[in-house]
Design a protein around this motif. Structure first.
Motif: not given
Length: 269
Positions: A186-210
């Motif tokens: 699983f790649e962390v930080g790709d800024d994608s969104e996933t809908v889990f259990e129909e209503t729960w929107k999870l965001k794989n947030r961008k990571l910040n350098v340093d």
């Protein structure tokens, strides 16, 4: 003797079942012990040193085959004349905790992402069995900016004692859908969104350098009112450094002219 009275059962947050009962009204002599039966498969003995009004026995089922079952508990009183009839009660037991077969590891750190290698998971059972990947920005001065946090995300982070101020759930997975997988990434930080259990929107947030991040895995089995979790935290913090990205681009600037020169020579032949 008459049977014991007022049998009751109570679970703690893990796998300890407290069995409580009261002394029989009439015993026809001194009591020697109480006999406790669990589904007629486990026989336990409570030896009586001093007779009293209330008794209790703690039973741990974590490493037994009694998880996620109906448990039928019987308690009998015994004296020198014989054994009483039982007092009976039933209760549902909690599910197992899901576990990794080995520890997850970090791979391929860049200046804006990193990859998790996630091993096979055992002990999947219950109505629901999920894995949550929690990312925390551990630079103390940073507070996560977000307009809204779903009630399920807030509840989960609070239950596992992870700060809402600087943490988020990057993704969640139904473990029943992953039972055939030995390992996955699983790649962390790709800024994608996933809908889990129909209503729960999870965001794989961008990571910040340093900045420095930590990763926590929450593996959760749920059955009815019972939830049991295993929590794994990758011990080393993940530091995203801009120098790693700069080095990558510098190497590309050096290699591209060399590759083009080689191609030019080959085409001239």
């Amino acid at each position: 003797s008459e049977p014991p009275k007022n049998l009751s059962l109570e679970w703690d947050d893990g796998y300890n079942l407290t069995i409580r009962w009261e002394h029989p009204d009439r015993t026809n002599g001194r009591l020697l012990e109480f006999q406790i039966s669990v589904n007629e498969e486990m026989q336990l003995t409570y030896h009586i040193n001093n007779e009293q009004l209330n008794y209790e026995y703690k039973l741990n089922i974590e490493n037994t085959n009694f998880t996620l079952r109906q448990l039928n508990i019987e308690v009998k009183a015994k004296n020198s004349a014989g054994i009483s009839n039982p007092i009976k009660i039933s209760i549902q037991s909690p599910p197992k905790r899901p576990i990794f077969t080995r520890n997850p590891i970090i791979k391929n750190i860049t200046n804006f992402r990193f990859t998790l290698e996630i091993p096979e998971i055992l002990g999947v059972e219950g109505n629901k069995s999920n894995m949550y990947i929690v990312i925390s920005d551990i630079n103390n001065e940073h507070t996560l900016k977000r307009e809204y946090i779903h009630s399920l995300e807030r509840k989960l982070l609070e239950e596992v004692n992870i700060s809402i101020e600087n943490s988020w759930i990057a993704n969640a997975f139904n473990l029943y859908h992953m039972m055939e997988q030995k390992d996955f990434f699983f790649e962390v930080g790709d800024d994608s969104e996933t809908v889990f259990e129909e209503t729960w929107k999870l965001k794989n947030r961008k990571l910040n350098v340093d900045r420095t991040y930590s990763v926590t895995f929450v593996l959760l089995n749920t059955y009815g009112k019972f939830s049991r979790a295993s929590i794994y935290k990758i011990p080393q913090p993940i530091r995203l450094s801009e120098s790693a990205g700069r080095l990558y681009y510098l190497l590309m600037l050096i290699l591209i002219p060399i590759i083009l020169s080689i191609l030019y020579v080959l085409l001239k032949r």
